[in-house]
Write a protein that holds these residues in place. Sequence first.
Motif, PDB file in Angstrom:
ATOM      1  N   UNK A  11       0.665  -1.315   0.065  1.00 17.62           N
ATOM      2  CA  UNK A  11       0.046  -0.014   0.031  1.00 17.62           C
ATOM      3  C   UNK A  11       0.953   1.433   0.185  1.00 17.62           C
ATOM      4  N   UNK A  12       1.931   1.337   0.745  1.00 17.33           N
ATOM      5  CA  UNK A  12       2.617   2.361   1.001  1.00 17.33           C
ATOM      6  C   UNK A  12       3.717   2.490  -0.201  1.00 17.33           C
ATOM      7  N   UNK A  13       4.057   1.414  -0.945  1.00 19.71           N
ATOM      8  CA  UNK A  13       4.849   1.456  -2.070  1.00 19.71           C
ATOM      9  C   UNK A  13       4.246   2.049  -3.209  1.00 19.71           C
ATOM     10  N   UNK A  14       2.806   1.560  -3.440  1.00 23.00           N
ATOM     11  CA  UNK A  14       2.027   2.305  -4.553  1.00 23.00           C
ATOM     12  C   UNK A  14       1.884   3.660  -4.218  1.00 23.00           C
ATOM     13  N   UNK A  15       1.895   4.129  -2.942  1.00 23.77           N
ATOM     14  CA  UNK A  15       1.930   5.640  -3.076  1.00 23.77           C
ATOM     15  C   UNK A  15       3.115   6.422  -3.456  1.00 23.77           C
ATOM     16  N   UNK A  16       4.240   5.607  -3.107  1.00 28.45           N
ATOM     17  CA  UNK A  16       5.420   6.091  -3.627  1.00 28.45           C
ATOM     18  C   UNK A  16       5.686   6.071  -5.079  1.00 28.45           C
TER      19      UNK A  16
END
Length: 717
Positions: free
Chosen positions: A571-576
């Motif tokens: 989820x946080x990787x997709x934000x980056x």
Amino acid sequence: MDGEPSGKEPYDADNPYGTPQKYDPTFKGPIYDRGCTDIICCILLLAAIVGYVAVGVVAWTQGDPRKVIYPTDSRGQFCGQKGTPNENKRLLFYFSIMKCASPLVLLEFQCPTTQICVDTCPDRYLTYLQAFANDPSATKELKYYQQFCVPEFKDLKKSAPEVLKDGLCPAMLTPSKPLARRCFPAINTKKGVIMVGNETTFDDGSGQKRNVTDLVEGAKKANVVLEARQVAMKIFEDYTVSWYWIIIGLAISMVISLIFIVLLRFLAGIMVWVMIVLAILVLGYGIFHCYMEYAQLKGQAGSDVSLVELGFQTDLRVYLHLKQTWLAFMIILCIVEVVIILLLIFLRKRILIAIALIKEASRAIGHIMTSLLFPLCTFFLVCLCIAYWASTAVFLSTSNEAVYKVFNETQCGYARMTCNPETFNTSNITKQCPGARCLFAFYGGETAYHKYLIIFQIYNVFMFFWLANFVIALGQVTLAGAFASYYWAFKKPDDMPAFPLFSSFGRALRYHTGSLAFGSLILAIVQIIRVILEYLDHRLKAAENKFAKFLLICLKCCFWCLEKFIKFLNRNAYIMIAIYGTNFCTSARNAFFLLMRNIIRVAVLDKVTDFLLFLGKLLIVGSVGILAFFFFTHKIKVVQDTAPPLNYYWVPILTVVVGSYLIAHGFFSVYAMCVDTLFLCFLEDLERNDGSTEKPYFMSSNLRKLLKKTNKHQADA
């Protein structure tokens, strides 16, 4: 670009989680000048989809869902199927239901007796010997009896012993009723005595009198596979009479969720506190109701029976008449209530910052209103994945061929061996085992296709996980890109792009299909391993190897934790990815390091906002669930006669509750993604900028006030 996170950084012992982001005057939010990432994974996904389509085509050409819908006779023919000789013969008739009492039923899921398709069940006691003796002209009783014989039996003048020896007709008929398209003895009780057709004994066709309990035992064993189907039929009946009320309940939850989201947009602070208070009150009412039900059952006969003693019952209403059930509900609700109150007490200061973050999310969603409708697109694509997976699974599971096996009542060396019904009567088996029959057993096969059928099923499940995770990832990266555009716009909304959601969606599909495929592939692998572990656990339930059971439980726990961690990291990787356009591994690394550098804020602030949003979902689901409970249990006097009669009232209630949660989760998932995106941007903002004229903060004035930060070039209002 100086400020863009690098994929490789030298290891620094003083900064094990990387160096904080540096100020970059050219950085204004999501980078538009980007390239394709993780191309190999994109190609791999496309190849896997082509293979998945090929598996589906093969399954659709080989499968036959009629095997699930229609009962099958001893020759593997369907009863009641249109366009066949059995079109008007919807029911399955057992020659000797008593033979279904054999333990073989539990091994082969098939009765060792001839089964044929009929249009009606027998309505009288009659043996073939009686029919043959009473009706020599074959005009009445014998003609009636013929409809329960094998289709090729035409010679009514053939002697009775020969007919019975050749297995052309059943030795006897008993009054029967159709149940799940099968003829079972018409069992009833009078003054505690079990009877079939108002008789307690019957002639078994060989001149012997037998008790009807033999019929009952046979019917029970024949019904062993049908009990689950009966429950399913009752559930289906409940849906047919309550579907419109279920839709009304789901519509109510949708309206409540929409109103809640709109109110959050304008009254975020007030709504959060109202949400907290109402959630506590709803749980409090649940505790009060459980206590009142518990107190009301005191002294009532049968209410002291324990749940263990009662065991599993398909009619869940039985459990509501036990004190232990309501006591368990009350204890669970009390624990949840106490935990929520303690969290609110200890996190009251952090709740203020979380509310400010939710307010900021409300403003972002207010400027990008199309984001509220985007989950519908994700939901539609996930439904397509589910539909393709389910249809392929059905066709694969029904693509086997009819397998016939030798069934015999006595000891026989050929028992349960495969056979050919066309040549069986002329084989040596009938000579060595005179009473043996070659009957349809199940659907299987020996071809290469059938040998690899289990591989196709596993591939079907794996591709479902991969594609469903990919669709969810596409939705997350799209929303993240849109909300990041809002945060990094210094003058909101003037500096925002014209169509942030569509721009983000286009960037995700054009440049990052491979990265999304990579992240969803990792998650799918973990999920398929969990499915295999669950299957092994199911198979080992009867085993007595305690070490193997303990090891399996540990593995299940570890992979459950791993799945949760990967979902969080993805989820946080997709934000980056949405912001910087880097590949999956680099994005996951940078997101993880950013969160670890701010672990206190992550552990407290981010989780507090998740907790507050969870309370909102709990409030909506709890309110609609309580309303559905009172309606379907006829406890609302105003509409008491309107509620439909049900077999299991928990069916529509559970459907409404689950549906309400999914609807509320769909709306709140936009908020959750917005909060997570703004939170990561907020952490980067603190690292990149210091509030000076050259490096002003991009965060809102409310957040700056709560964190005691200021932009020196402007006064915070």
